[in-house]
Write a protein that holds these residues in place. Sequence first.
Motif, PDB file in Angstrom:
ATOM      1  N   GLU A  85       0.842  -1.206   0.000  1.00  0.00           N
ATOM      2  CA  GLU A  85       0.000   0.000   0.000  1.00  0.00           C
ATOM      3  C   GLU A  85       0.874   1.252   0.000  1.00  0.00           C
ATOM      4  O   GLU A  85       0.634   2.196  -0.763  1.00  0.00           O
ATOM      5  CB  GLU A  85      -0.919  -0.002   1.223  1.00  0.00           C
ATOM      6  CG  GLU A  85      -2.057  -1.007   1.171  1.00  0.00           C
ATOM      7  CD  GLU A  85      -3.252  -0.483   0.393  1.00  0.00           C
ATOM      8  OE1 GLU A  85      -3.194   0.657  -0.108  1.00  0.00           O
ATOM      9  OE2 GLU A  85      -4.254  -1.209   0.303  1.00  0.00           O
ATOM     10  N   GLY A  88       2.673   1.723  -3.230  1.00  0.00           N
ATOM     11  CA  GLY A  88       1.710   2.155  -4.240  1.00  0.00           C
ATOM     12  C   GLY A  88       1.416   3.642  -4.149  1.00  0.00           C
ATOM     13  O   GLY A  88       1.306   4.329  -5.182  1.00  0.00           O
ATOM     14  N   LEU A  89       1.289   4.169  -2.928  1.00  0.00           N
ATOM     15  CA  LEU A  89       1.082   5.610  -2.755  1.00  0.00           C
ATOM     16  C   LEU A  89       2.252   6.395  -3.334  1.00  0.00           C
ATOM     17  O   LEU A  89       2.067   7.374  -4.067  1.00  0.00           O
ATOM     18  CB  LEU A  89       0.928   5.933  -1.267  1.00  0.00           C
ATOM     19  CG  LEU A  89      -0.447   5.785  -0.626  1.00  0.00           C
ATOM     20  CD1 LEU A  89      -0.362   6.128   0.850  1.00  0.00           C
ATOM     21  CD2 LEU A  89      -1.473   6.669  -1.308  1.00  0.00           C
ATOM     22  N   ASN A  92       2.255   6.257  -7.177  1.00  0.00           N
ATOM     23  CA  ASN A  92       1.190   7.065  -7.783  1.00  0.00           C
ATOM     24  C   ASN A  92       1.433   8.552  -7.623  1.00  0.00           C
ATOM     25  O   ASN A  92       1.053   9.345  -8.496  1.00  0.00           O
ATOM     26  CB  ASN A  92      -0.160   6.671  -7.189  1.00  0.00           C
ATOM     27  CG  ASN A  92      -0.717   5.408  -7.816  1.00  0.00           C
ATOM     28  OD1 ASN A  92      -1.083   5.390  -8.986  1.00  0.00           O
ATOM     29  ND2 ASN A  92      -0.770   4.339  -7.046  1.00  0.00           N
ATOM     30  N   TYR A 162     -10.220   7.770 -10.956  1.00  0.00           N
ATOM     31  CA  TYR A 162     -10.001   6.484 -10.284  1.00  0.00           C
ATOM     32  C   TYR A 162      -8.901   6.574  -9.229  1.00  0.00           C
ATOM     33  O   TYR A 162      -8.826   5.754  -8.311  1.00  0.00           O
ATOM     34  CB  TYR A 162      -9.655   5.394 -11.305  1.00  0.00           C
ATOM     35  CG  TYR A 162      -8.256   5.432 -11.847  1.00  0.00           C
ATOM     36  CD1 TYR A 162      -7.213   4.779 -11.199  1.00  0.00           C
ATOM     37  CD2 TYR A 162      -7.964   6.137 -13.014  1.00  0.00           C
ATOM     38  CE1 TYR A 162      -5.920   4.814 -11.690  1.00  0.00           C
ATOM     39  CE2 TYR A 162      -6.676   6.173 -13.517  1.00  0.00           C
ATOM     40  CZ  TYR A 162      -5.657   5.516 -12.859  1.00  0.00           C
ATOM     41  OH  TYR A 162      -4.384   5.561 -13.346  1.00  0.00           O
ATOM     42  N   LEU A 163      -8.039   7.599  -9.338  1.00  0.00           N
ATOM     43  CA  LEU A 163      -6.946   7.745  -8.387  1.00  0.00           C
ATOM     44  C   LEU A 163      -7.422   8.207  -7.014  1.00  0.00           C
ATOM     45  O   LEU A 163      -6.680   8.097  -6.036  1.00  0.00           O
ATOM     46  CB  LEU A 163      -5.912   8.729  -8.928  1.00  0.00           C
ATOM     47  CG  LEU A 163      -5.079   8.218 -10.111  1.00  0.00           C
ATOM     48  CD1 LEU A 163      -4.307   9.358 -10.746  1.00  0.00           C
ATOM     49  CD2 LEU A 163      -4.131   7.117  -9.651  1.00  0.00           C
ATOM     50  N   SER A 165      -9.629   6.826  -5.016  1.00  0.00           N
ATOM     51  CA  SER A 165      -9.651   5.697  -4.087  1.00  0.00           C
ATOM     52  C   SER A 165      -8.241   5.210  -3.769  1.00  0.00           C
ATOM     53  O   SER A 165      -7.994   4.637  -2.707  1.00  0.00           O
ATOM     54  CB  SER A 165     -10.481   4.554  -4.671  1.00  0.00           C
ATOM     55  OG  SER A 165      -9.937   4.100  -5.906  1.00  0.00           O
ATOM     56  N   THR A 166      -7.317   5.445  -4.680  1.00  0.00           N
ATOM     57  CA  THR A 166      -5.923   5.068  -4.437  1.00  0.00           C
ATOM     58  C   THR A 166      -5.305   5.906  -3.336  1.00  0.00           C
ATOM     59  O   THR A 166      -4.567   5.402  -2.484  1.00  0.00           O
ATOM     60  CB  THR A 166      -5.098   5.226  -5.729  1.00  0.00           C
ATOM     61  OG1 THR A 166      -5.646   4.382  -6.744  1.00  0.00           O
ATOM     62  CG2 THR A 166      -3.642   4.869  -5.502  1.00  0.00           C
ATOM     63  N   PHE A 167      -5.623   7.208  -3.341  1.00  0.00           N
ATOM     64  CA  PHE A 167      -5.033   8.117  -2.362  1.00  0.00           C
ATOM     65  C   PHE A 167      -5.846   8.239  -1.072  1.00  0.00           C
ATOM     66  O   PHE A 167      -5.289   8.498  -0.011  1.00  0.00           O
ATOM     67  CB  PHE A 167      -4.871   9.515  -2.976  1.00  0.00           C
ATOM     68  CG  PHE A 167      -3.814   9.590  -4.033  1.00  0.00           C
ATOM     69  CD1 PHE A 167      -2.498   9.275  -3.734  1.00  0.00           C
ATOM     70  CD2 PHE A 167      -4.121   9.971  -5.327  1.00  0.00           C
ATOM     71  CE1 PHE A 167      -1.505   9.342  -4.702  1.00  0.00           C
ATOM     72  CE2 PHE A 167      -3.137  10.046  -6.302  1.00  0.00           C
ATOM     73  CZ  PHE A 167      -1.828   9.733  -5.994  1.00  0.00           C
ATOM     74  N   ARG A 169      -6.912   6.850   1.649  1.00  0.00           N
ATOM     75  CA  ARG A 169      -6.706   5.657   2.458  1.00  0.00           C
ATOM     76  C   ARG A 169      -6.641   6.032   3.934  1.00  0.00           C
ATOM     77  O   ARG A 169      -5.995   7.003   4.323  1.00  0.00           O
ATOM     78  CB  ARG A 169      -5.406   4.949   2.064  1.00  0.00           C
ATOM     79  CG  ARG A 169      -5.215   4.747   0.577  1.00  0.00           C
ATOM     80  CD  ARG A 169      -6.280   3.867  -0.018  1.00  0.00           C
ATOM     81  NE  ARG A 169      -6.027   2.466   0.279  1.00  0.00           N
ATOM     82  CZ  ARG A 169      -6.941   1.510   0.140  1.00  0.00           C
ATOM     83  NH1 ARG A 169      -8.164   1.814  -0.232  1.00  0.00           N
ATOM     84  NH2 ARG A 169      -6.634   0.260   0.401  1.00  0.00           N
TER      85      ARG A 169
END
Length: 443
Positions: A85, A88-89, A92, A162-163, A165-167, A169
Amino acid sequence: MRGFRSTLILLAVFLGLVGYIYFYESKRAPGVDEGETKQKVFTVDSDKIEEISVKATAADPTVLEKVDNAWRITAPVTAPADQNEATGLATNLATLEIQRVVDEAPTDLGQYGLASPHLEVGFRAAGDASLRTVQFGDKTATGADLYAKLPSETRVFLISAYLESTFNRSAFDLRDKTILKFERDKIDKVEISAGKTGITLARQGTDWRLTAPLDARADTMSVDGLIGRLQVGQMKAIAASDADAGALAQYGLDRPSVTVNLLAASARVTLDIGKEADPGSFYARDTSRGMVFTIETSLVDDLKKDAASYRPKDIFEFRPFSASKIQVARDGSSVSFEKVKKDDGTEAWRRIDPAGDVDTTKMDAFLSSLSGLSIDTYVAAGTPTGNPVAEVFVTFDDGQKQERVTFSRLGDDAFASRTGEPGAGKFAASRIEEALKALDALK
């Protein structure tokens, strides 16, 4: 009249379309070609990022720091981070692209949801004196993009929606949620206690064996699968970050319903499971930590399986290619076969007594039907199993292994008993009949 009304409707639709195109084009940054390489929000290499901060609306920021090349959460709690995780942050953030600039000098950030951004993500790379931050606002009307800006700049730009939900957290999302920490390859014993029953599995070389409540072969894949599930098992939620002994009762952990011990030489890790937290989860804890968390019910169900669930379903260990000798006794007589090398170096099966050649295809069919036998369930020692049907003695793996199985029949059920193991395996009698018919075809 009706035609005039239709014309007005079509005109209104056309004017609306023209207005939308004008608004869209007026917001496009001058000189920007959609086919050009998009500008990155930040210029940074992901492996240079040493700190990340994620702050959602009305929430304390979650802060991650890289220490000795591993990520840790340092706020609002101190805990190991989920390395995937966190990485990944960082990745991105380093690759975040501006889809296009929509407003170079906005007079009202509220129309973009940026007057009070609902999410801010920042990072500090090696050499940075402070965080570099990006703010996120509303999605566009189509939902494909998200308004964003840097606090140090006036311009508003779009990033892919979509990014978000990636950020976006939480601290729980970003923490390491592994329920137990251990080295899988070093585990040599598994102890499971569920209610009044206890199961012990011990490693013997590359295989596993049941040692309690009975002594029998274990299905290695089943045991390895259980250990694997425990290794990758994840917390669903944290119920208490630090529960003392007096607080365990409310979670059913003062008297666990299930306890699992994984042993590696003198080292041990223990998982206690308490009462049901809600449909789909149970309270649990790693006894080396004070934390109480919840786990999936499916894992609890696996741990409550009986000893028979860990016994092999295959009656025989040998396979047609590994067998070198086989003897079958039934109806007061016996017949034996062995694999021999021919003058040309190839292998073939021969009947020993009376001596003679056998059809290779028919022999393969017999060995396949025999080695393919599997049980449906196990029955305890002393259970009636009917009359003997046949006894099979096989030598395999270059003569290094042997196994003897006695078959019996009671009605439509057949039973397989192995020398030195308790109870018997139960399966459909028709299947052993098929194997014996394949044997008869060799005569």
